[in-house]
Design a protein around this motif. Sequence first.
Motif, PDB file in Angstrom:
ATOM      1  N   GLY A  31       0.784  -1.245  -0.057  1.00 38.20           N
ATOM      2  CA  GLY A  31       0.031   0.128  -0.042  1.00 38.20           C
ATOM      3  C   GLY A  31       0.770   1.271  -0.069  1.00 38.20           C
ATOM      4  N   GLY A  78      -4.653  -5.460   7.142  1.00 40.24           N
ATOM      5  CA  GLY A  78      -5.029  -4.222   6.107  1.00 40.24           C
ATOM      6  C   GLY A  78      -3.880  -3.569   5.982  1.00 40.24           C
ATOM      7  N   THR A  79      -3.772  -2.784   4.644  1.00 38.98           N
ATOM      8  CA  THR A  79      -2.823  -1.837   4.355  1.00 38.98           C
ATOM      9  C   THR A  79      -3.629  -0.690   3.794  1.00 38.98           C
ATOM     10  OG1 THR A  79      -0.950  -1.746   2.774  1.00 38.98           O
ATOM     11  CG2 THR A  79      -2.533  -3.108   1.725  1.00 38.98           C
ATOM     12  N   GLN A  80      -2.957   0.400   4.003  1.00 40.22           N
ATOM     13  CA  GLN A  80      -3.724   1.840   3.392  1.00 40.22           C
ATOM     14  C   GLN A  80      -3.275   2.100   2.234  1.00 40.22           C
ATOM     15  OE1 GLN A  80      -5.817   4.024   5.228  1.00 40.22           O
ATOM     16  NE2 GLN A  80      -6.042   4.793   3.056  1.00 40.22           N
ATOM     17  N   ARG A 100     -12.343  -3.784   0.676  1.00 36.51           N
ATOM     18  CA  ARG A 100     -11.777  -2.430   1.148  1.00 36.51           C
ATOM     19  C   ARG A 100     -12.645  -1.653   2.099  1.00 36.51           C
ATOM     20  NH1 ARG A 100     -11.575   0.559  -4.581  1.00 36.51           N
ATOM     21  NH2 ARG A 100     -13.936   0.740  -4.741  1.00 36.51           N
ATOM     22  N   VAL A 155      -8.462   1.364   3.143  1.00 38.13           N
ATOM     23  CA  VAL A 155      -8.092   0.357   3.786  1.00 38.13           C
ATOM     24  C   VAL A 155      -8.168  -1.027   3.255  1.00 38.13           C
ATOM     25  CG1 VAL A 155      -6.850  -0.826   5.707  1.00 38.13           C
ATOM     26  CG2 VAL A 155      -7.418   1.566   6.023  1.00 38.13           C
ATOM     27  N   TYR A 156      -7.093  -1.626   2.544  1.00 40.00           N
ATOM     28  CA  TYR A 156      -7.357  -2.962   1.961  1.00 40.00           C
ATOM     29  C   TYR A 156      -7.031  -4.230   2.666  1.00 40.00           C
ATOM     30  CZ  TYR A 156      -8.475  -0.441  -2.293  1.00 40.00           C
ATOM     31  OH  TYR A 156      -8.946   0.372  -3.331  1.00 40.00           O
ATOM     32  N   TYR A 157      -8.020  -5.128   2.884  1.00 41.96           N
ATOM     33  CA  TYR A 157      -7.917  -6.168   3.376  1.00 41.96           C
ATOM     34  C   TYR A 157      -7.896  -7.345   2.839  1.00 41.96           C
ATOM     35  CZ  TYR A 157      -9.179  -3.080   7.441  1.00 41.96           C
ATOM     36  OH  TYR A 157      -9.269  -2.221   8.348  1.00 41.96           O
TER      37      TYR A 157
END
Length: 118
Positions: A9, A111-113, A38, A92-94
């Motif tokens: 991310g 999660g990653t932003q 997300r 935020v992508y999970y």
Amino acid sequence: QVQLVESGGGLVQPGGSLRLSCAASGTFSAILDMGWYRQAPGKQRELVTVITRSGSTNYADSVKGRFTISRDNAKNTMYLQMNSLKPEDTAVYYCNAQVIVLGRLSYWGQGTQVTVSS
């Protein structure tokens, strides 16, 4: 214990690209479906795309033609190539994985932003 770790991310300008990765580790018999979700501020978590163990895919209408999901079963890793990013992709992508551990269980990454902004 199964762990999913996302990476990739960051901040990107509109029209740019990012590639997310999700690596699974731990003790399990197999990983079945994997997917990316997300969650934007003030909104519910939504499905972005899923991929079966055999490689069949499905995408949300909002990302069709721009995002591509893939996986490497030998590495227990899933990827999300995101092109033509828009500000509305900010979230935020999970990653999620359906894992066989005695029974079928669902696991989530931390999660990653992803921020799309000029």
